[in-house]
Design a protein around this motif. Structure first.
Motif, PDB file in Angstrom:
ATOM      1  N   UNK A  30     -30.585 -11.480  45.422  1.00 40.27           N
ATOM      2  CA  UNK A  30     -31.662 -12.088  44.994  1.00 40.27           C
ATOM      3  C   UNK A  30     -31.468 -13.490  44.381  1.00 40.27           C
ATOM      4  N   UNK A  31     -30.431 -13.381  43.640  1.00 37.19           N
ATOM      5  CA  UNK A  31     -29.961 -14.662  42.595  1.00 37.19           C
ATOM      6  C   UNK A  31     -29.527 -15.791  43.683  1.00 37.19           C
ATOM      7  N   UNK A  35     -31.196 -19.459  44.747  1.00 38.73           N
ATOM      8  CA  UNK A  35     -30.418 -20.551  44.477  1.00 38.73           C
ATOM      9  C   UNK A  35     -30.533 -21.333  45.838  1.00 38.73           C
ATOM     10  N   UNK A  36     -30.642 -20.593  47.059  1.00 44.21           N
ATOM     11  CA  UNK A  36     -30.512 -21.199  48.184  1.00 44.21           C
ATOM     12  C   UNK A  36     -32.109 -21.866  48.482  1.00 44.21           C
ATOM     13  N   UNK A  37     -32.829 -21.114  48.195  1.00 46.95           N
ATOM     14  CA  UNK A  37     -34.453 -21.659  48.172  1.00 46.95           C
ATOM     15  C   UNK A  37     -34.751 -22.726  47.228  1.00 46.95           C
ATOM     16  N   UNK A  38     -34.067 -22.810  46.150  1.00 46.95           N
ATOM     17  CA  UNK A  38     -34.257 -23.862  45.105  1.00 46.95           C
ATOM     18  C   UNK A  38     -33.425 -25.384  45.863  1.00 46.95           C
ATOM     19  N   UNK A  39     -32.321 -24.932  46.346  1.00 42.64           N
ATOM     20  CA  UNK A  39     -31.801 -26.067  47.183  1.00 42.64           C
ATOM     21  C   UNK A  39     -32.363 -26.630  48.204  1.00 42.64           C
ATOM     22  N   UNK A  40     -32.893 -25.694  48.936  1.00 44.13           N
ATOM     23  CA  UNK A  40     -33.813 -26.124  49.923  1.00 44.13           C
ATOM     24  C   UNK A  40     -34.885 -27.076  49.656  1.00 44.13           C
ATOM     25  N   UNK A  41     -35.579 -26.430  48.515  1.00 45.57           N
ATOM     26  CA  UNK A  41     -36.708 -27.048  47.989  1.00 45.57           C
ATOM     27  C   UNK A  41     -36.331 -28.641  47.392  1.00 45.57           C
ATOM     28  N   UNK A  42     -35.363 -28.691  46.837  1.00 46.25           N
ATOM     29  CA  UNK A  42     -34.818 -30.121  46.562  1.00 46.25           C
ATOM     30  C   UNK A  42     -34.588 -30.922  47.470  1.00 46.25           C
ATOM     31  N   UNK A  43     -33.786 -30.245  48.560  1.00 44.36           N
ATOM     32  CA  UNK A  43     -33.515 -31.103  49.874  1.00 44.36           C
ATOM     33  C   UNK A  43     -34.843 -31.640  50.746  1.00 44.36           C
ATOM     34  N   UNK A  44     -35.853 -30.777  50.650  1.00 50.41           N
ATOM     35  CA  UNK A  44     -37.158 -31.162  51.269  1.00 50.41           C
ATOM     36  C   UNK A  44     -37.781 -32.441  50.677  1.00 50.41           C
TER      37      UNK A  44
END
Length: 128
Positions: A30-31, A35-44
């Motif tokens: 989950x963590x 973290x992956x989702x947050x990194x993806x959102x930042x990249x987008x």
């Protein structure tokens, strides 16, 4: 003379193992997914801001000097989405981003296919 307390040692070991398990659970899938989702959102967001925001605005409204020159659509306007339903499908948006349209430049040679897909997902998130 010092006495040994095997029960106390056992309780300490159990406490240590439970604490270790809880810590591992907190940093588990989950963590990692967050973290992956947050990194993806930042990249987008970086992709959108670097390639699209000049005309479409960081908020997707198209209310920028360049957006006014090129008549950029307001991606937050439900009316725009309904009036342009023929071009707002995911595949059509990918084609527009890759090949350009009217005053919009083509990004197909500048961005990878996955980056274009990320941008299309970002554009579709403006839709209410």
């Amino acid at each position: 003379m010092m006495r040994s307390f095997p029960g106390l040692a056992l309780c300490g070991a159990v406490f240590f193992l439970l604490n270790l398990s809880i810590t591992e659970i907190g940093s588990g899938p989950t963590a990692q997914a967050q973290s992956k989702s947050s990194a993806r959102a930042k990249r987008v967001d970086e992709l959108f801001n670097r390639n699209c925001a000049r005309c479409h605005g960081p908020d997707g409204r198209g209310d920028t000097p360049m957006g006014q020159v090129f008549n950029s659509p307001d991606f937050t306007d439900p009316k725009w989405w309904s009036e342009n339903a023929k071009i707002t499908g995911t595949q059509n948006l990918r084609t527009i981003v890759a090949n350009g349209k009217a005053g919009m430049p083509a990004f197909g040679k500048k961005l990878s296919r996955s980056e274009i897909n990320l941008l299309v997902d970002r554009i579709r998130r403006f839709r209410k």
